[in-house]
Design an enzyme around this catalytic site. Structure first.
Site, PDB file in Angstrom:
ATOM      1  N   GLU A   1     -39.516  -8.950 -19.710  1.00 14.57           N
ATOM      2  CA  GLU A   1     -38.560  -9.837 -19.597  1.00 14.57           C
ATOM      3  C   GLU A   1     -39.196 -11.071 -20.155  1.00 14.57           C
ATOM      4  O   GLU A   1     -40.188 -11.514 -19.395  1.00 14.57           O
ATOM      5  CB  GLU A   1     -37.766  -9.833 -18.293  1.00 14.57           C
TER       6      GLU A   1
ATOM      7  N   GLY B   1     -30.655 -11.975 -16.688  1.00 13.73           N
ATOM      8  CA  GLY B   1     -30.253 -12.406 -17.917  1.00 13.73           C
ATOM      9  C   GLY B   1     -29.181 -13.418 -18.013  1.00 13.73           C
ATOM     10  O   GLY B   1     -29.127 -14.176 -16.934  1.00 13.73           O
TER      11      GLY B   1
ATOM     12  N   CYS C   1     -26.108 -13.305 -17.733  1.00 12.07           N
ATOM     13  CA  CYS C   1     -25.053 -13.073 -16.997  1.00 12.07           C
ATOM     14  C   CYS C   1     -25.033 -13.637 -15.340  1.00 12.07           C
ATOM     15  O   CYS C   1     -24.448 -14.516 -15.013  1.00 12.07           O
ATOM     16  CB  CYS C   1     -24.813 -11.567 -16.624  1.00 12.07           C
TER      17      CYS C   1
ATOM     18  N   ALA D   1     -41.473  -9.343 -26.375  1.00  7.58           N
ATOM     19  CA  ALA D   1     -41.825  -8.250 -26.949  1.00  7.58           C
ATOM     20  C   ALA D   1     -41.451  -7.970 -28.274  1.00  7.58           C
ATOM     21  O   ALA D   1     -40.560  -8.862 -28.869  1.00  7.58           O
ATOM     22  CB  ALA D   1     -41.025  -7.096 -26.099  1.00  7.58           C
TER      23      ALA D   1
ATOM     24  N   TYR E   1     -11.894 -16.952 -22.875  1.00  6.05           N
ATOM     25  CA  TYR E   1     -11.715 -17.221 -21.309  1.00  6.05           C
ATOM     26  C   TYR E   1     -12.856 -18.180 -20.971  1.00  6.05           C
ATOM     27  O   TYR E   1     -12.465 -18.828 -19.856  1.00  6.05           O
ATOM     28  CB  TYR E   1     -12.376 -15.893 -20.728  1.00  6.05           C
TER      29      TYR E   1
ATOM     30  N   HIS F   1       1.645  -2.075   1.788  1.00  5.47           N
ATOM     31  CA  HIS F   1       2.369  -3.096   2.237  1.00  5.47           C
ATOM     32  C   HIS F   1       2.296  -3.937   3.313  1.00  5.47           C
ATOM     33  O   HIS F   1       1.694  -3.443   4.344  1.00  5.47           O
ATOM     34  CB  HIS F   1       3.813  -2.510   2.302  1.00  5.47           C
TER      35      HIS F   1
END
Lengths: 476, 396
Positions: free
Chosen positions: A39, A45, A47, A119, A185, A445
């Site tokens: 990483e 990341g 997100c 990388a 969105y 319900h």
């Protein structure tokens, strides 16, 4: 840079620790692989660090803010209520840090080696990792690329006033005026979130609809935007932006050539994405990419090179974490010799607007275009008992089905708890459910769930809490 | 840039030999212009150019045998549309994961674990849903087909085994045409309820006629008469010139009478087709059969010459045999095998005389026709062969 040709041997190397990459790492470790995860920034990341998670923190806080303002009729009398956005920023930071620590701990527990660095492939089985002055070379039996994507047109953004989807939620203050140019969105969520927190929001769209959503959702969305006092500007395209001291002057082109200028403190511009493959050196390997530069994969996430796999946004398609997470598992399983596959057939569309939107499957228009004999049922949230209790009467549930064999084709939820409720719809579609499969089970319900049930019943005009349709008298 | 690959030109080919290039590097070619001649295990074919441009490089040399999908040559194309097609083709390659398959994820997993694509499985569940049982049935069916294929194999193999394999060898390759024959035979036997009945035909008159024609230096082979007589019998009993479409619940009566001639070649059975034999004279049929058989032995039949058959005959008589239970050339409805003609004592008008007698075996699809119809059909055929003058009545 010191290059010693001392290579270190590894089994599976995963490049990129976002939701696709770290999920692949954990699943592969569960299946007995020795995993190395590389990483270059932070685990989690986009997100976790700059996307899904921060935006939902802001959305959640804005929902709370709305609730507090709407609670007098429940008996609350709140005096001297104040709001400190810097606390919100701290909270957001804490949540992100906590969740990231959780991933780091999971990696550790699963004996996943995490290497910090950038990388690049030297050959199909040799990967160089650069970190400052250090350059190490690893060999591997297989590799997964999960490097994600970035906004195109990066020269547009200064990330202080002109924002992309990532910097949109890194503000240190609530914008006085916020212009959102976009119809996805991200733009919609920001519009409702920042409006609730006190911004004056202008939502600018190039056409006159929000694409991919059923027309019934579009219609209700326009109503909700108006109700929330979000100013919607249709049929404009972005022209230019100028920074005058702290204020932006943003110009849009009308379709007929005229220009409109708006003033704002912040501007968000929706932009297409591009795959993060620049530093990877995969062009040397000859990995097949599509015309937009995304890595092509098969249903097991394998690239054109048999030992290299790719998951998530770097493979194009719908760039959503939900897909990356699934693909991560599939790639790890396939590498471990387990038959596995991913499918984009039913990928939910989720919008944390107010109220939220969640849809799965075909819209009524898409179903008609695909030649189905379409039947639809719609049930308004206003007639749902639980919605009345919680004061969330806006929205509806809509179901699209195939009149020839009762198979459900699409489910469109607009209303309180829609995002939690859509899982029922996703499961129904994956299981190839027909109308009876949803009508038969007992739904709790009182709850918002019953809205979906009654929408299915409405397919044949049997929703209990709906006024019967007046039958049309036609002469034959 | 356009890569020209060896593609499947039909009949399930897997590899081909590059015979000859019609072009060389630097040549300007047009779309559909033949580029290369390829020999497969069934036929020779010309591959046309997928677009226009200049031949950049020839990668595979003539004489090489390559598998389907191998790039043969590269064209530097000036045709944008062709280029686009190429791009689209590669794009559609990796996944079709957006198409909906009506099956629960658990069922899909069963299929995946057995290496089965659900596209081929027919769903019998509610609303056309594929259920676990459908997948298991499909798996069983596949296994069965493989078993039948391997059972069919040895009986038709003996001929090849003698010449092709040295004594010490214990196995021979099961691929190419042999594999295709196995597949087709298994498919036919697995699908069609076969019935075979036998008949005895007095060939004396026909043989006399053939002899006379030879003396007149107009030699016509016996099978040419068979083909003619078959087309006439078929037009009287069109149900044997038909294809059954079970899905649509129709028996499709063919408008053409295309007679397949089962032919032995060194690579195995192949069936060239005499198209519209009913519109051809016996002389034409004779000539065409001769050329087809030659081509079959030389492996130079084109794909058109081996397709479109509506009824098949198999003339195994010259090799011997007195009877067989032939397998129908699926999806046709009937097939007749002609066995050895021998001089035998026969009773004609109360007296024992020597006649030339041939047995025939007629297999038919019992779903489409019944025994009585089949016998009526062979009776009609029999009378035309026994009294070849009757053929005169059918002249147009």
């Amino acid at each position: 840079m010191v290059v010693g040709e001392l290579t270190q041997e590894r089994d599976l190397i995963i490049i990129g620790g976002g939701p696709g990459g770290y999920t692949a790492a954990i699943r592969a470790a569960q299946l007995g692989k020795e995993v190395t995860l590389i990483e270059k920034e932070k685990l989690g990341g986009i997100c976790l660090n700059r996307g899904c998670i921060p935006s939902k923190v802001i959305s959640h806080v804005s929902n709370k803010f709305n609730d507090i303002n709407q609670s007098p009729e429940l008996g609350f009398k709140i005096e001297n209520c104040s709001f400190d956005f810097s606390k919100t920023v701290e909270y957001k930071h804490k949540i992100i840090t906590d969740l990231r620590k959780g991933i780091e701990a999971l990696c550790k527990e699963n004996h996943i080696e995490v290497i910090q660095g950038t990388a690049s492939f030297l050959s199909a089985d040799r990967i160089g990792v650069e970190n400052g002055d250090q350059f190490d070379i690893y060999t591997c039996n297989s590799a997964i690329i999960s490097t994600g994507c970035s906004t195109k047109n990066h020269e547009l953004y200064d990330h202080k006033h002109v924002l992309d989807s990532r910097s949109l939620y890194e503000l240190q203050e609530i914008p006085e005026q916020l212009i959102l140019f976009g119809n996805d969105y991200i733009a919609l969520e920001a519009a409702f979130s920042y409006q609730s927190l006190g911004s004056e929001v202008h939502l600018v769209i190039e056409n006159d609809i929000f694409p991919g959503l059923d027309f019934a959702i579009n219609k209700e969305l326009f109503r909700q935007l108006k109700k929330a006092k979000i100013k919607l500007h249709k049929n404009l395209s972005f022209s230019s932006v100028e920074l005058n001291k702290t204020h932006l002057s943003v110009a849009f082109d009308l379709k007929h050539g005229d220009k409109v200028t708006m003033e704002a403190s912040y501007l968000y511009i929706q932009s297409p994405f591009r795959a993060n493959i620049g530093e990877l050196g995969i062009d040397r390997l000859g990995i097949t990419c599509d015309e937009h530069g995304y890595i092509e994969i098969d249903k097991e996430c394998r690239t054109s090179i048999p030992t290299i796999w790719a998951v998530g946004d770097v493979t194009g398609g719908k760039q959503l974490a939900v897909k990356a997470i699934r693909q991560g598992k599939v790639a790890a399983e396939a590498i471990s010799g387990i038959p596995s596959e991913w499918s984009e057939a039913f990928i939910p569309t989720i919008i944390h607007s107010k109220p939220p939107i969640a849809t799965i499957g075909l819209t009524e228009e898409e179903a008609k275009d695909q030649g189905y004999a379409v039947r639809t049922g719609q049930f308004n949230q206003a007639r749902n008992g639980f919605a009345a209790i919680t004061g969330n009467r806006d929205g509806f549930s809509k179901v699209v089905s195939n009149a020839e064999n009762d198979v459900i084709l699409g489910i469109h939820l607009y209303g309180s708890n829609a995002i939690e409720l859509i899982s029922t719809g996703i499961l129904a579609l994956e299981m190839a459910a027909r109308e009876e499969d949803i009508k038969f089970p007992l739904f709790p319900h009182p709850s918002n769930n019953e809205g979906l049930l009654e929408a299915v019943e409405a397919l044949v005009n049997q929703a209990i809490h709906q006024v019967p349709k007046k039958s049309k008298i036609t002469s034959s | 840039m356009l890569e020209v690959k060896l593609h499947d030109i039909g009949e399930g080919m897997t590899e081909g030999e590059i015979l000859h290039y019609f072009v060389k590097p630097g040549d300007q070619v047009q779309s559909d212009q033949p580029l290369v001649e390829v020999q497969t295990d069934k036929m020779t074919a010309e591959l046309p150019s997928p677009g226009s441009g200049v031949i950049k490089e020839i990668i595979i040399n003539p004489g090489a045998t390559v598998t389907v999908g191998t790039t043969l040559l590269i064209i530097e194309n000036d045709d944008k549309r062709a280029n686009q097609q190429q791009v689209e083709a590669t794009q559609s390659l990796p996944t079709n994961s957006n198409t909906r398959i009506l099956a629960a994820p658990y069922t899909r997993k069963i299929a995946r674990e057995h290496g089965i694509g659900l596209d081929d499985v027919k769903g019998t569940g509610p609303g056309g849903r594929i259920i676990d049982d459908d997948v298991y049935r499909f798996i069983k069916q596949k296994e069965k087909q493989t078993t039948i294929a391997s059972q069919v194999l040895p009986s038709t193999e003996s001929n090849q085994r003698k010449e092709a394999v040295p004594v010490k060898a214990s196995s021979i390759p099961f691929k190419g045409r042999r594999k295709l024959i196995a597949k087709k035979m298994a498919q036919s036997l697995y699908t069609i309820p076969h019935v075979t009945h036998f008949e005895e035909i007095d060939m004396t008159e026909l043989l006399t006629l053939v002899k006379e024609l030879k003396q007149l230096e107009k030699p016509i082979s016996v099978p040419a008469f068979f083909v003619k007589a078959i087309t006439i019998a078929l037009s009287d009993f069109p149900v044997f010139n038909a294809k059954l479409d079970e899905e649509k619940e129709r028996i499709h009566l063919e408008s053409e009478y295309n007679i397949g001639i089962a032919t032995d070649s060194k690579d195995g059975l192949i069936v060239p087709v005499i198209h519209q034999a009913n519109q051809k004279t016996i002389k034409d049929i004779h000539r065409e059969m001769k050329s087809m058989i030659k081509k079959a032995q030389e492996n130079s039949l084109t794909s058109k010459e081996i397709s479109g058959g509506t009824f098949t005959i198999s003339n195994v008589g010259p090799l011997g045999s007195i009877g067989a239970t032939p397998i129908i050339n699926y999806p046709e409805t009937g097939l007749i095998a002609f066995h050895a003609t021998k001089e035998k004592p026969a009773v004609v008008r109360g007296e024992i005389v020597i006649r030339s007698i041939m047995n025939i075996s007629m297999s038919f699809d019992h779903r489409v026709a019944d025994g009585a119809t089949a016998v009526a059909f062979t009776n009609r055929f029999k009378e035309m062969i026994e009294y070849p003058n009757l053929l005169l009545l059918e002249l147009v």
